[in-house]
Design an enzyme around this catalytic site. Structure first.
Site, PDB file in Angstrom:
ATOM      1  N   ARG A  95     -52.454  27.594  33.000  1.00  0.00           N
ATOM      2  CA  ARG A  95     -52.823  26.179  32.849  1.00  0.00           C
ATOM      3  C   ARG A  95     -53.873  26.137  31.755  1.00  0.00           C
ATOM      4  O   ARG A  95     -54.958  26.713  31.919  1.00  0.00           O
ATOM      5  CB  ARG A  95     -53.364  25.627  34.171  1.00  0.00           C
ATOM      6  CG  ARG A  95     -54.015  24.273  34.019  1.00  0.00           C
ATOM      7  CD  ARG A  95     -54.250  23.583  35.330  1.00  0.00           C
ATOM      8  NE  ARG A  95     -52.994  23.094  35.875  1.00  0.00           N
ATOM      9  CZ  ARG A  95     -52.882  22.226  36.878  1.00  0.00           C
ATOM     10  NH1 ARG A  95     -53.962  21.763  37.466  1.00  0.00           N
ATOM     11  NH2 ARG A  95     -51.703  21.838  37.303  1.00  0.00           N
ATOM     12  N   HIS A 116     -46.026  19.312  31.386  1.00  0.00           N
ATOM     13  CA  HIS A 116     -46.206  19.810  32.758  1.00  0.00           C
ATOM     14  C   HIS A 116     -44.801  20.032  33.353  1.00  0.00           C
ATOM     15  O   HIS A 116     -44.376  19.308  34.261  1.00  0.00           O
ATOM     16  CB  HIS A 116     -47.017  18.810  33.573  1.00  0.00           C
ATOM     17  CG  HIS A 116     -47.584  19.357  34.851  1.00  0.00           C
ATOM     18  ND1 HIS A 116     -47.430  20.691  35.229  1.00  0.00           N
ATOM     19  CD2 HIS A 116     -48.309  18.762  35.846  1.00  0.00           C
ATOM     20  CE1 HIS A 116     -48.032  20.872  36.392  1.00  0.00           C
ATOM     21  NE2 HIS A 116     -48.575  19.729  36.786  1.00  0.00           N
ATOM     22  N   GLN A 121     -43.994  20.363  37.172  1.00  0.00           N
ATOM     23  CA  GLN A 121     -44.055  19.079  37.868  1.00  0.00           C
ATOM     24  C   GLN A 121     -42.719  18.350  37.765  1.00  0.00           C
ATOM     25  O   GLN A 121     -42.206  17.819  38.753  1.00  0.00           O
ATOM     26  CB  GLN A 121     -45.187  18.219  37.269  1.00  0.00           C
ATOM     27  CG  GLN A 121     -45.364  16.904  37.981  1.00  0.00           C
ATOM     28  CD  GLN A 121     -45.801  17.093  39.429  1.00  0.00           C
ATOM     29  OE1 GLN A 121     -46.762  17.799  39.697  1.00  0.00           O
ATOM     30  NE2 GLN A 121     -45.098  16.482  40.359  1.00  0.00           N
ATOM     31  N   ASP A 154     -49.353   8.239  37.003  1.00  0.00           N
ATOM     32  CA  ASP A 154     -50.271   9.383  36.975  1.00  0.00           C
ATOM     33  C   ASP A 154     -51.662   8.836  36.655  1.00  0.00           C
ATOM     34  O   ASP A 154     -51.813   7.659  36.303  1.00  0.00           O
ATOM     35  CB  ASP A 154     -49.804  10.394  35.900  1.00  0.00           C
ATOM     36  CG  ASP A 154     -50.646  11.670  35.871  1.00  0.00           C
ATOM     37  OD1 ASP A 154     -51.399  11.936  36.851  1.00  0.00           O
ATOM     38  OD2 ASP A 154     -50.572  12.416  34.867  1.00  0.00           O
ATOM     39  N   CYS A 178     -47.616  12.573  40.658  1.00  0.00           N
ATOM     40  CA  CYS A 178     -47.738  14.040  40.621  1.00  0.00           C
ATOM     41  C   CYS A 178     -48.920  14.534  41.453  1.00  0.00           C
ATOM     42  O   CYS A 178     -48.934  15.687  41.865  1.00  0.00           O
ATOM     43  CB  CYS A 178     -47.875  14.500  39.177  1.00  0.00           C
ATOM     44  SG  CYS A 178     -49.303  13.775  38.348  1.00  0.00           S
ATOM     45  N   ARG A 184     -42.875  21.171  44.734  1.00  0.00           N
ATOM     46  CA  ARG A 184     -43.419  22.075  43.719  1.00  0.00           C
ATOM     47  C   ARG A 184     -43.129  23.524  44.128  1.00  0.00           C
ATOM     48  O   ARG A 184     -42.680  24.341  43.319  1.00  0.00           O
ATOM     49  CB  ARG A 184     -44.943  21.867  43.574  1.00  0.00           C
ATOM     50  CG  ARG A 184     -45.346  20.544  42.945  1.00  0.00           C
ATOM     51  CD  ARG A 184     -44.970  20.493  41.473  1.00  0.00           C
ATOM     52  NE  ARG A 184     -45.523  21.623  40.747  1.00  0.00           N
ATOM     53  CZ  ARG A 184     -46.756  21.660  40.208  1.00  0.00           C
ATOM     54  NH1 ARG A 184     -47.535  20.611  40.281  1.00  0.00           N
ATOM     55  NH2 ARG A 184     -47.177  22.736  39.549  1.00  0.00           N
TER      56      ARG A 184
HETATM   57  N1   CP Z   1     -49.690  18.013  40.235  1.00  0.00           N
HETATM   58  C1   CP Z   1     -50.461  19.085  39.971  1.00  0.00           C
HETATM   59  O1   CP Z   1     -50.178  19.884  39.063  1.00  0.00           O
HETATM   60  O2   CP Z   1     -51.536  19.225  40.779  1.00  0.00           O
HETATM   61  P1   CP Z   1     -52.756  20.262  40.624  1.00  0.00           P
HETATM   62  O3   CP Z   1     -53.562  19.812  39.444  1.00  0.00           O
HETATM   63  O4   CP Z   1     -53.487  20.171  41.913  1.00  0.00           O
HETATM   64  O5   CP Z   1     -52.177  21.636  40.380  1.00  0.00           O
HETATM   65  N1  NVA Z   2     -52.109  14.270  33.651  1.00  0.00           N
HETATM   66  C1  NVA Z   2     -52.876  14.982  34.638  1.00  0.00           C
HETATM   67  C2  NVA Z   2     -51.963  15.736  35.557  1.00  0.00           C
HETATM   68  C3  NVA Z   2     -52.638  16.507  36.642  1.00  0.00           C
HETATM   69  C4  NVA Z   2     -51.668  17.285  37.491  1.00  0.00           C
HETATM   70  C5  NVA Z   2     -53.840  15.922  33.947  1.00  0.00           C
HETATM   71  O1  NVA Z   2     -53.460  16.540  32.936  1.00  0.00           O
HETATM   72  O2  NVA Z   2     -54.984  16.032  34.388  1.00  0.00           O
END
Ligand code: CP
Ligand code: NVA
Length: 299
Positions: free
Chosen positions: A100, A126, A129, A217, A257, A285
């Site tokens: 990430r 993502h 997701q 989101d 999400c 997920r």
């Molecule tokens: N939706 C998602 O990726 O959640 P987290 O940020 O908790 O991993």
């Molecule tokens: N768009 C959000 C998604 C989190 C799962 C972010 O990038 O923080």
């Protein structure tokens, strides 16, 4: 070497195969319990996570493997070791890398290690997701192709991967975003070239009208916290409240999400609505990621 940096890296057939396997794993939770015995997933996190971390960690455990949570700040990465050198070393110990990252380009840099790399969220995409999103839509709507999802708010990483998923599954998208916050033109163009039907508008009501699903989101993604106040004003017309949700089809589902900022992009009444499927979406997920791991690790 197969990676999963974007939904677009995989063909429609490969995505369909992943979803089949995920559904099978969900229906038979104890199956394949030794499939990844002795295999290890390195998970680098430059940002916080609940779902991604825990679903991959639990998923690996259920398949007999091990997942290592590596906070980027605790690695030598945090002291200047390069992404490439980190990848080369991790690949000597582990079988795949999940990451990430802030900068999507870091994912490409991780591929030099020579083990499969999975995008656990970047500034751009993502994809894990989106796999869970389409599985959830299929479970609740019986199919994906021809289903219309209204996505409201920021044209961000989650929106981009949903656009990619539309190109690979035949999902139709109506996106309502304020000016300057539309999804990236190159991502839209690639999906439309791939045959996806995607409408873009600034009008939330227009997007939601008769839709089979409503998706939103957060308005400020991780790393954009200092813009939160300004974004709250800009995005207010895109809040999914009961009135807006009522404009969708009578059997429409609500998707998010997560994590949600209740009261901002969605009200309590909608996220806790009988037709909100966000908990199934979060659960999915893990099932889709188990399918992904089995496929990438050839097990
Ligand atoms: N939706 C998602 O990726 O959640 P987290 O940020 O908790 O991993
Ligand atoms: N768009 C959000 C998604 C989190 C799962 C972010 O990038 O923080």
């Amino acid at each position: 070497m197969k990676h999963f940096l974007s939904i677009m890296d995989w063909t429609a057939g490969e995505i369909a195969g992943l979803l089949e396997l995920a559904a099978e794993l969900k229906a038979n939770r104890g199956s394949r319990r030794d499939a990844l015995r002795g295999r290890t997933l390195a998970m680098i996190f430059q940002k916080p996570s609940t779902r991604t971390r825990v679903s991959f960690e639990a998923g690996m455990a259920q398949l007999g493997g091990t997942a290592l949570h590596l906070a980027a700040a605790d690695l030598q990465l945090g002291r200047g070791e390069t992404v490439e050198d980190t990848a080369r070393v991790l690949a000597r110990y582990t079988d795949a890398i999940l990451a990430r990252v802030f900068d999507h380009h870091d994912l490409d840099r991780l591929t030099v290690g020579g083990v499969p790399v999975v995008n656990g969220l970047s500034d751009r995409l993502h994809p894990c997701q989106a796999l869970a999103d389409v599985l959830t839509i299929r479970e609740h709507k019986g199919k994906i192709e021809g289903i219309t999802v209204a996505y409201l708010g920021d044209g961000n990483n989650v929106c981009h991967s949903l656009i990619n998923a539309a190109a690979r599954t035949g999902l139709n998208l109506r996106i309502a975003a304020p000016p300057r916050f539309e999804p990236y033109p190159d991502i839209l163009a690639a999906a439309r070239d791939g045959g996806a039907e995607i409408e873009l508008t600034t009008d939330a009501v227009e997007a939601v009208q008769g839709a089979d699903a409503v998706y939103t989101d957060v308005w400020a993604s991780m790393g954009q916290e200092d813009e939160a106040a300004q974004r709250r004003e800009i995005f207010a017309p895109y809040r999914v409240d009961e009135d807006l949700f009522a404009q969708a089809a009578p059997d429409a589902i609500f998707l998010h999400c997560l994590p949600a900022h209740r009261g901002d992009e969605v009200t309590d009444a909608v996220i806790d609505h009988a037709r909100s499927v966000v908990w199934d979406q979060a659960e999915n997920r893990m099932h889709t990621e188990k399918a992904l791991l089995l496929t990438l690790l050839g097990a």
